[in-house]
Write a protein that holds these residues in place. Structure first.
Motif, short mmCIF file in Angstrom:
data_model
loop_
_atom_site.label_atom_id
_atom_site.label_comp_id
_atom_site.label_asym_id
_atom_site.label_seq_id
_atom_site.Cartn_x
_atom_site.Cartn_y
_atom_site.Cartn_z
N PRO A 78 0.79 -1.24 0.00
CA PRO A 78 0.00 0.00 0.00
C PRO A 78 0.82 1.28 0.00
N ALA A 79 1.99 1.28 0.63
CA ALA A 79 2.79 2.50 0.74
C ALA A 79 4.27 2.12 0.80
N ASP A 80 5.13 3.12 0.67
CA ASP A 80 6.56 2.85 0.73
C ASP A 80 6.98 2.21 2.05
N ALA A 81 6.24 2.52 3.12
CA ALA A 81 6.56 1.92 4.42
C ALA A 81 6.33 0.43 4.44
N ASP A 82 5.67 -0.10 3.42
CA ASP A 82 5.33 -1.52 3.38
C ASP A 82 6.33 -2.34 2.58
N VAL A 83 7.47 -1.75 2.21
CA VAL A 83 8.56 -2.50 1.59
C VAL A 83 9.85 -2.14 2.33
N PHE A 84 10.82 -3.06 2.30
CA PHE A 84 12.03 -2.84 3.09
C PHE A 84 12.85 -1.67 2.55
N ASP A 85 12.75 -1.39 1.24
CA ASP A 85 13.49 -0.29 0.65
C ASP A 85 12.80 0.10 -0.66
N ALA A 124 14.69 -0.29 -3.97
CA ALA A 124 14.91 -1.62 -4.53
C ALA A 124 13.78 -2.05 -5.45
N TYR A 125 12.62 -1.43 -5.31
CA TYR A 125 11.44 -1.83 -6.09
C TYR A 125 11.17 -0.93 -7.29
N GLU A 126 12.02 0.03 -7.51
CA GLU A 126 11.82 0.91 -8.67
C GLU A 126 11.82 0.10 -9.96
N GLY A 127 10.82 0.33 -10.80
CA GLY A 127 10.70 -0.40 -12.05
C GLY A 127 10.01 -1.73 -11.94
N HIS A 128 9.53 -2.08 -10.74
CA HIS A 128 8.85 -3.35 -10.51
C HIS A 128 7.37 -3.11 -10.23
N THR A 129 6.60 -4.19 -10.34
CA THR A 129 5.20 -4.11 -9.95
C THR A 129 5.09 -4.11 -8.42
N HIS A 130 3.86 -4.04 -7.94
CA HIS A 130 3.49 -4.05 -6.53
C HIS A 130 3.57 -2.67 -5.88
N VAL A 131 4.27 -1.75 -6.49
CA VAL A 131 4.47 -0.43 -5.85
C VAL A 131 4.13 0.72 -6.79
N THR A 132 3.65 0.45 -7.99
CA THR A 132 3.44 1.53 -8.96
C THR A 132 2.24 2.37 -8.57
N PRO A 133 2.20 3.63 -9.01
CA PRO A 133 1.07 4.50 -8.67
C PRO A 133 -0.28 3.93 -9.11
N ALA A 134 -0.35 3.30 -10.28
CA ALA A 134 -1.63 2.78 -10.76
C ALA A 134 -2.13 1.65 -9.88
N GLU A 135 -1.24 0.77 -9.45
CA GLU A 135 -1.65 -0.33 -8.56
C GLU A 135 -2.13 0.22 -7.22
N ARG A 136 -1.39 1.16 -6.68
CA ARG A 136 -1.79 1.73 -5.39
C ARG A 136 -3.09 2.52 -5.52
N ALA A 137 -3.30 3.15 -6.66
CA ALA A 137 -4.56 3.85 -6.87
C ALA A 137 -5.73 2.87 -6.93
N LEU A 193 -5.88 -0.03 -5.43
CA LEU A 193 -6.12 -0.43 -4.05
C LEU A 193 -6.83 0.68 -3.29
N GLY A 194 -6.44 1.92 -3.58
CA GLY A 194 -7.10 3.05 -2.95
C GLY A 194 -8.58 3.14 -3.30
N ASP A 195 -8.93 2.78 -4.54
CA ASP A 195 -10.34 2.75 -4.93
C ASP A 195 -11.11 1.72 -4.11
N LEU A 196 -10.49 0.59 -3.85
CA LEU A 196 -11.12 -0.44 -3.02
C LEU A 196 -11.29 0.06 -1.59
N LEU A 197 -10.26 0.65 -1.04
CA LEU A 197 -10.35 1.22 0.30
C LEU A 197 -11.38 2.35 0.35
#
Length: 287
Positions: free
Chosen positions: A153-160, A163-176, A178-182
């Motif tokens: 959900p947020a940067d606090a939810d990954v160890f760094d 390290a996740y730049e360019g990967h899935t699970h942390v992109t703005p669209a994915e978090r958005a 999830l935000g729509d669900l919340l």
């Protein structure tokens, strides 16, 4: 009522861990993901053992991949397998099952991984999440969405975050998404309970990631207001990730109305290893 969620990464492989864990933690409702068993195989493997422990079962599987289930000792009504309106890849996959357990609508979900940003599978993931939002949005007021969301959900939810730049699970669209669900009024009950602590639920098998506590929090319990108001404890069972033959995910445990193990549970932060300086560790797949 104790509600739990666990991506077991193969029920068959995790059976020596799953059954003792049920006996130890005694959950009333268990949401499983990545069961990797067809329904008849699930029943053959686990049916008697679960019945002996008082569980009714709603399983939705497809064999080698995916698969979800709900185990309940407090009733199992109005079972729906699949997700109305969800896309397939290319065909519908076994990624969602819902049932009413003691008056609460419970959704066990295994959100698509997304693979790489802007890929076809990534677009499938976003469309699938939109369908999930629509289904939950027209459901009962008392509801929980439990499962492997494959989104931190947020940067606090990954160890760094670096390290996740360019990967899935942390992109703005994915978090958005999830935000729509919340936005339906759901609460992330673990983060509510631990607003600033380092809490992860998944650690890659490779490169000693668990022992270094280099993980991410992608397994969530999202509760509507009537359910969130009943939460007395919410925690990650790190012990289930230790030892021989674990899943790469740890279970999330949420206690409603009363907390038999105390208001914070027996397995809490701090993590097993200190934080590292940002930018010093790469993901195994990036090496």
């Amino acid at each position: 009522m104790r509600v739990t969620t666990w991506n077991v990464n193969s029920v068959k492989q995790r059976l020596p861990r799953l059954l003792p864990w049920l006996d130890q933690r005694r959950p009333d409702v268990v949401c499983l993901q990545e069961t990797k068993l067809a329904d008849d195989a699930f029943a053959e493997l686990l049916g008697d053992e679960l019945a002996r422990r008082g569980y009714e079962v709603a399983a939705h599987g497809e064999g080698r991949w995916n698969g979800v289930a709900i185990l309940s000792r407090v009733g199992l009504e109005d079972v729906v397998t699949g997700l109305a309106g969800a896309p397939g890849f290319p065909h519908p996959e076994a990624r969602a099952v819902a049932a009413t357990c003691d008056g609460v609508r419970v959704h066990s979900v295994y959100v698509p991984n997304g693979r790489t940003p802007d890929s076809e599978h990534y677009r499938y993931k976003l469309a699938w999440l939109a369908a999930l939002r629509d289904v939950v949005g027209v459901g009962p007021d008392a509801a929980v969405v439990c499962g492997d969301m494959n989104i931190a959900p947020a940067d606090a939810d990954v160890f760094d975050p670096a390290a996740y730049e360019g990967h899935t699970h942390v992109t703005p669209a994915e978090r958005a998404a999830l935000g729509d669900l919340l936005g339906l009024g759901l609460r992330d009950v673990v983060r509510d309970r631990w607003p600033a602590e380092r809490v992860f639920t998944y650690w890659d098998y490779r490169a000693g990631m668990f022992h270094q506590d280099l993980g991410m929090r992608i397994d969530l319990v999202l509760a509507s207001a009537p359910v969130a108001s009943r939460v007395r404890a919410a925690w990650v069972d790190r012990h289930a990730r230790k030892g021989t033959g674990p899943s790469d995910h740890a279970p999330v445990i949420v206690d409603l109305d009363q907390a038999p193990d105390g208001d914070i549970g027996p397995v809490v932060p701090p993590p097993s290893a200190p934080r590292r300086r940002p930018g010093t560790t790469k993901l195994p797949q990036s090496r």
